[in-house]
Design an enzyme around this catalytic site. Structure first.
Site, PDB file in Angstrom:
ATOM      1  N   PHE A  64       0.854  -1.179   0.000  1.00  0.00           N
ATOM      2  CA  PHE A  64       0.000   0.000   0.000  1.00  0.00           C
ATOM      3  C   PHE A  64       0.889   1.227   0.000  1.00  0.00           C
ATOM      4  O   PHE A  64       1.776   1.357   0.828  1.00  0.00           O
ATOM      5  CB  PHE A  64      -0.900   0.016   1.245  1.00  0.00           C
ATOM      6  N   VAL A  65       0.635   2.132  -0.942  1.00  0.00           N
ATOM      7  CA  VAL A  65       1.486   3.307  -1.040  1.00  0.00           C
ATOM      8  C   VAL A  65       0.771   4.542  -0.510  1.00  0.00           C
ATOM      9  O   VAL A  65       1.098   5.056   0.532  1.00  0.00           O
ATOM     10  CB  VAL A  65       1.971   3.525  -2.487  1.00  0.00           C
ATOM     11  N   ASP A  66      -0.223   5.018  -1.218  1.00  0.00           N
ATOM     12  CA  ASP A  66      -0.873   6.248  -0.785  1.00  0.00           C
ATOM     13  C   ASP A  66      -2.394   6.216  -0.979  1.00  0.00           C
ATOM     14  O   ASP A  66      -3.058   7.224  -0.832  1.00  0.00           O
ATOM     15  CB  ASP A  66      -0.293   7.452  -1.513  1.00  0.00           C
ATOM     16  N   GLY A  67      -2.948   5.095  -1.323  1.00  0.00           N
ATOM     17  CA  GLY A  67      -4.384   4.978  -1.481  1.00  0.00           C
ATOM     18  C   GLY A  67      -4.870   5.179  -2.894  1.00  0.00           C
ATOM     19  O   GLY A  67      -5.964   4.748  -3.240  1.00  0.00           O
ATOM     20  N   THR A  68      -4.083   5.831  -3.746  1.00  0.00           N
ATOM     21  CA  THR A  68      -4.545   6.061  -5.116  1.00  0.00           C
ATOM     22  C   THR A  68      -4.415   4.807  -5.967  1.00  0.00           C
ATOM     23  O   THR A  68      -5.163   4.630  -6.926  1.00  0.00           O
ATOM     24  CB  THR A  68      -3.750   7.208  -5.787  1.00  0.00           C
TER      25      THR A  68
END
Length: 155
Positions: free
Chosen positions: A148-152
């Site tokens: 998971f990075v930033d939700g985008t």
């Protein structure tokens, strides 16, 4: 008032790191060679820093409690220098690693860390033996490796 200095190797996280643990051979020639190395270690770090000043290079060396007793018999050691014992937390345990010399090497490029390690190995040669080596590096562009990075990317 107590002033605490942050070692420069910790000031910048760097992109690559190398952690080396060595033992000292049990003979007087090894002790002599290690003492000579310790005396010149800061000059070695300055030299490497000069060669790679734009690569955030730095290195630290630590001496184990038992090694201090062998290297400096009869001399008082720092009061904080005690044998490392395991530290148990709720989730994790920091195991008590045996060792006499500990190196923390950092730079923005892994090859620079290896260059320093090669010089340490060359200078200490048969006076020491390897116990452990851990390589650290920045993964891809520094994103977390848990998916998971930033939700985008994962709405």
């Amino acid at each position: 008032m107590t002033i605490y200095r942050t070692p420069s190797v910790l000031a910048y996280p760097g992109k690559s790191a190398l952690f080396i643990t060595l033992g000292i051979q049990n003979n007087q020639a090894a002790i002599t060679k290690v003492l000579e190395f310790i005396t010149g270690f800061s000059a070695l770090v300055r030299s490497m820093h000069g060669r790679f000043h734009d690569e955030n290079f730095n290195a630290l060396m630590g001496i184990g409690s038992e090694a201090w007793d062998r290297l400096r018999p009869g001399k008082p050691k720092p009061k904080e220098l005690v044998p490392f014992t395991a530290i148990k937390g709720e989730k994790h345990t920091a195991v008590a690693t045996a060792g006499d010399l500990f190196f923390h090497i950092r730079a923005d490029r892994q090859d620079i860390c290896y260059e320093m390690a090669a010089m340490i190995d060359e200078l200490l040669a048969d006076a020491t033996y390897s116990i452990d080596e851990v390589n650290g590096f920045r993964y891809l562009d520094g994103r977390a490796i848990i998916g998971f990075v930033d939700g985008t990317e994962n709405p």
